[in-house]
Enzyme design. Structure first.
Site, PDB file in Angstrom:
ATOM      1  N   GLU A   1     -13.806  -4.698  -0.998  1.00  0.00           N
ATOM      2  CA  GLU A   1     -13.560  -4.442   0.554  1.00  0.00           C
ATOM      3  C   GLU A   1     -14.738  -4.698   1.246  1.00  0.00           C
ATOM      4  O   GLU A   1     -15.797  -4.321   1.153  1.00  0.00           O
ATOM      5  CB  GLU A   1     -13.146  -2.984   0.859  1.00  0.00           C
ATOM      6  CG  GLU A   1     -11.972  -2.787  -0.097  1.00  0.00           C
ATOM      7  CD  GLU A   1     -11.623  -1.306  -0.102  1.00  0.00           C
ATOM      8  OE1 GLU A   1     -12.426  -0.337   0.270  1.00  0.00           O
ATOM      9  OE2 GLU A   1     -10.258  -0.859  -0.382  1.00  0.00           O
TER      10      GLU A   1
ATOM     11  N   ASP B   1       0.886  -1.190   0.088  1.00  0.00           N
ATOM     12  CA  ASP B   1      -0.033  -0.051   0.063  1.00  0.00           C
ATOM     13  C   ASP B   1       0.952   1.175  -0.043  1.00  0.00           C
ATOM     14  O   ASP B   1       1.746   1.187   0.790  1.00  0.00           O
ATOM     15  CB  ASP B   1      -0.883   0.098   1.233  1.00  0.00           C
ATOM     16  CG  ASP B   1      -2.002  -1.024   1.258  1.00  0.00           C
ATOM     17  OD1 ASP B   1      -2.210  -1.590  -0.045  1.00  0.00           O
ATOM     18  OD2 ASP B   1      -2.492  -1.366   2.220  1.00  0.00           O
TER      19      ASP B   1
END
Length: 282
Positions: A130, A11
Site C-alpha cells: 500500500e 473488500d
C-alpha cells in the site's frame, strides 16, 4: 505473450462487500457470495477477497465466505487480511483459497515471506504493498488500509519481497484508490520494470482507458479493479438491501458515487483491451 488478467477486488467487512475512497469511508455494495458468482459468470480471470477489518482483530474471518465461494466458482481466489502465521495461511487455503496475500505480517517479519513460500509454494504467496507518495516525491509502504506508517521505501521493499520468494505483488496507490482518476503510472511502472515477478496494479481505475494505460504504459501484468465494476453491479438493481448495518447503502443507491467512473462490465472492458492489442482471455 501471456494474457493480462482482470481481477475484481472485493473488500469485505462483516457480511458485506464495501467500497470507499483512499481505503476509507466504506459503503456497502452487496453480498460477497453473490458478487463473486456474478463476476465469475461475467468472465473474471481471478477474484481477490480482502478482509478490511482483519488487522483490527488480528485474524481473518472469511472462512465461511471462502468455502462457499470456492464451491461455486472455478477461477483462482486470493484472500488477504489478518494472516499472521503459516497456520493462518494454511487455514485459508484449506477453506478454498488458491493464494494468500500478506501485508502487515510481511512488513513486521519479512522472513514470513521466505518461510511461507518454501512451505506453501511461491506461487501461493502474494505481497500487498500500500503505497503513499510523500511530499518529497518518495513512495513509502503503509499497512492497515493505508493508515499505519512504516517508513519503508516502496521500491526497496518490492525488490526485497521478490528476493524472499513472493510469487506476486499487488501494488495499491492509496492516493488514487477509489477516486476514478486513473492509476499512478509512475509508481506502477517503476515497480513493474524492476520486478521479475508479476505486478498487479490496484487503485484508481475510472475508465477502460485507465486499465489499458496501466497495462501498456505502467507495464503491469494484471489489474485489480473495484469501483468500475461494483458501481455497475449496484446501478443494475443488484444491491442487496439486507445486512446493511456495516455501511451506508443509500449513498450508493443515489448514484453520486458514479460520477467519476465509466461503470462497465468485465466483457466490455476486455473487448476494449483486446482492441488495444492486449492479450486477454475472452
Amino acid at each position: 505473450m501471456l494474457p493480462v488478467r482482470l481481477i475484481p477486488r472485493l473488500d469485505i467487512k462483516g457480511p458485506n462487500v464495501v467500497k470507499g475512497i483512499h481505503l476509507e469511508g466504506l459503503r456497502v455494495i452487496g453480498r460477497p457470495d453473490k458478487m463473486a458468482r456474478y463476476y465469475y459468470e461475467a468472465g473474471a480471470d481471478e477474484l481477490f477477497f480482502m478482509d478490511t477489518v482483519a488487522s483490527l482483530y488480528e485474524r481473518n474471518s472469511l472462512g465461511e465466505i471462502i468455502s462457499k465461494t470456492a464451491s461455486e466458482i472455478f477461477i483462482p481466489l486470493t484472500v488477504g487480511g489478518g494472516l499472521r502465521t503459516l497456520q493462518d495461511m494454511a487455514t485459508v487455503l484449506r477453506a478454498g483459497a488458491d493464494k494468500v496475500c500478506l501485508n502487515t505480517a510481511a512488513i513486521k517479519n519479512p522472513n514470513i515471506i521466505k518461510e511461507s513460500s518454501r512451505s506453501l509454494g511461491s506461487s501461493t504467496i502474494v505481497v500487498a504493498i500500500e503505497a503513499i507518495r510523500e511530499p518529497n516525491g518518495s513512495y513509502l509502504a503503509y499497512t492497515d488500509n493505508g493508515r499505519e506508517y512504516t517508513g519503508v521505501d516502496v521500491f526497496e521493499w518490492a525488490k526485497k519481497v521478490e528476493e524472499l520468494g513472493a510469487g506476486e505483488i499487488v501494488l495499491t496507490s492509496v492516493d488514487k484508490e477509489g477516486t476514478g482518476e486513473g492509476f499512478d503510472l509512475e509508481l506502477i511502472k517503476r515497480v513493474s520494470e524492476n520486478a521479475s515477478i508479476p505486478v498487479i496494479a490496484h487503485g484508481g481505475a475510472g475508465s477502460h482507458q485507465h486499465i489499458i494505460d496501466v497495462m501498456q504504459m505502467g507495464k503491469a501484468d494484471a489489474v485489480a479493479v473495484a469501483s468500475v465494476l461494483h458501481y455497475e453491479y449496484a446501478r443494475n438493481n443488484l444491491l442487496d438491501s439486507t445486512d446493511s448495518a456495516e455501511g451506508n447503502t443509500e449513498f450508493i443507491r443515489s448514484g453520486r458515487s458514479f460520477k467519476n467512473f465509466q461503470t462497465s462490465t468485465i466483457g466490455d472492458i476486455k473487448t476494449e483491451m483486446l482492441d488495444a492489442g492486449l492479450a486477454v482471455r475472452i
